[in-house]
Scaffold this motif. Structure first.
Motif: not given
Length: 451
Positions: A195-204
């Motif tokens: 449901r949630t994430s971080t900018i770094g995780a999404e970029k990866a």
């Protein structure tokens, strides 16, 4: 490191998350909260918080916003895009505008794509960005669909979505990503996604953020889009106007004669009981939509907005839950419920209709109608099965031959059978337990893949 407390409020049926942020001074901010404010109010009460701010990232298509309701009943300050041209009092924000939340600040970032007026909200603790409420822009593992405003704008909005995601990806890697749409949302999200994430995780991990160029992004995004409930075309205007309820929605009791009169005058009788109970006996012409997390989506998809609704429910089903599920997607025309349920109907000498059922291994050689979504059907279906998504089913177009209707578990199949019955089909059997994989396991036969 910031210790801001942000609580997701997940609506499993719609596949969405609203958020409650504790502002640290007895007040709270809620983001993208629906008209069903029960969860937000419970969460605020447990923490002793007042709902002081209500922010909407966009004009929602899948639920009615609770922002105007909070303004009317709680004095909440509504924060929303100036480009949305809402017709009620709110702070119309533009790119870069900041709102003082009493120590914390909320900065508006113009991120069009999912809608033309979409904002993301960056939460700042001092100068430090803590997280970003991305609404229908960057979501976990994907980006939300761009075909809801108007079909002619789909490609243009997809290109704007590309730019918006690149802008969000420029935030620091540690910034939390708090999207509204998630797994199970018809606004487009991968199944099983967090449901949630971080900018770094999404970029990866987010393949759309790693698209080679704008054209590749657009092709990937548009290629992933499936159908969506027809009521999505209605709610943006509802949310532009805003909706305030005079009180909690209720289902007044209606006697048998009143139900018959309403049905004769065009009301839709919605049977919310489990599919097995509907099969065992139901009001002729009733529409089966079993009460479950997805109840609201199918109610909005299958029941026209201008038709009054009469509910038939089981004695153990909560009438308040049915009513809230209806109003949160704009179905406020609740005439009431059949007082005493089906037992009262039969006691009054009224006829009932029954729907034959079989299990997945009892289909035999009968013709099959599969009413799952396109992607589900393509992933594996019975050889020779006819396919029509439940949301696109028109019983008048189908030949009046014997049919076995199936989905994945039985609820959608029973809804389809009730629609076929309304269209005059009588020789309809429902696979009540199990789907194609159960058939393959039971028979030892292989499923067919592809459209």
């Amino acid at each position: 490191m910031s210790t801001v407390d942000v609580l997701p409020l997940v609506d499993e049926g719609l596949g969405n998350s609203a958020y409650l942020a504790d502002l640290g001074d007895g007040r709270a901010l809620v983001v993208d909260v629906s008209l069903d404010l029960r969860a937000a109010r419970r969460a605020a009460a447990r923490r002793g918080l007042r709902l002081a701010f209500a922010a909407d990232t966009h004009l929602h298509a899948d639920f009615v916003s609770g922002a105007r309701q909070l303004a009317a009943t709680d004095g909440a300050r509504v924060l929303a895009s100036a480009a949305g041209r809402r017709e009620y009092r709110h702070d119309g924000l533009r790119d870069g505008d900041e709102t003082d939340l009493g120590g914390l600040r909320l900065r508006a970032l113009f991120t069009p794509g999912h809608t033309h007026e979409h904002l993301s909200f960056l939460l700042l603790d001092g100068a430090a960005p803590v997280g970003v409420f991305t609404g229908g822009s960057l979501i976990v593992g994907a980006a939300a669909r761009t075909d809801l405003v108007h079909p002619a704008l789909t490609d243009e909005l997809a290109r704007r979505q590309y730019a918006s995601l690149r802008r969000l990806a420029s935030l620091p890697d540690e910034v939390a990503v708090w999207p509204t749409h998630g797994a199970g949302s018809f606004c487009s999200a991968p199944p099983g996604a967090r449901r949630t994430s971080t900018i770094g995780a999404e970029k990866a991990t987010n393949s759309l953020l790693r698209a080679e160029n704008e054209d590749a992004f657009v092709a990937a995004l548009l290629g992933s889009l499936g159908s969506f409930p027809s009521y999505f075309r209605e709610l943006a205007d509802t949310n532009r106007r805003g909706l305030v309820l005079p009180g909690d929605p209720v289902l007044p009791g209606l006697d048998v004669d009143r139900v018959r009169a309403l049905a004769a005058d065009g009301a839709v009788v919605v049977d919310a009981r489990p599919a097995a109970d509907f099969a065992a006996g139901h009001v002729p012409g009733a529409l089966s939509i079993p009460l479950r997390p997805a109840f609201a989506s199918w109610l909005g998809w299958l029941v026209p907005a201008d038709r009054p609704i009469v509910v038939v429910r089981g004695g153990d089903q909560d009438p308040a839950e049915i009513a809230w599920q209806a109003v949160k997607i704009g179905r406020t025309g609740l005439a009431g419920e059949l007082d005493g349920g089906l037992a009262a109907w039969t006691a009054a000498g009224q006829p009932v209709r029954r729907t034959p059922v079989v299990t997945a291994d009892g289909i035999g050689g009968r013709p099959v109608l599969d009413v799952r979504q396109d992607a589900e059907f393509a992933a594996g279906h019975l050889p020779g099965a006819r396919h029509r998504e439940l949301g696109r089913l028109d019983g008048h177009e189908l030949p009046r031959e014997p049919l076995v209707v199936m989905c994945g578990h039985g609820e959608r199949a029973m809804s389809a059978a009730s629609l076929l019955e309304q269209a005059g089909h009588r020789d309809v059997t429902v696979v009540l337990a199990g789907g194609p994989t159960d058939w393959a396991r039971a028979t030892g036969n292989a499923l067919v893949t592809g459209a």
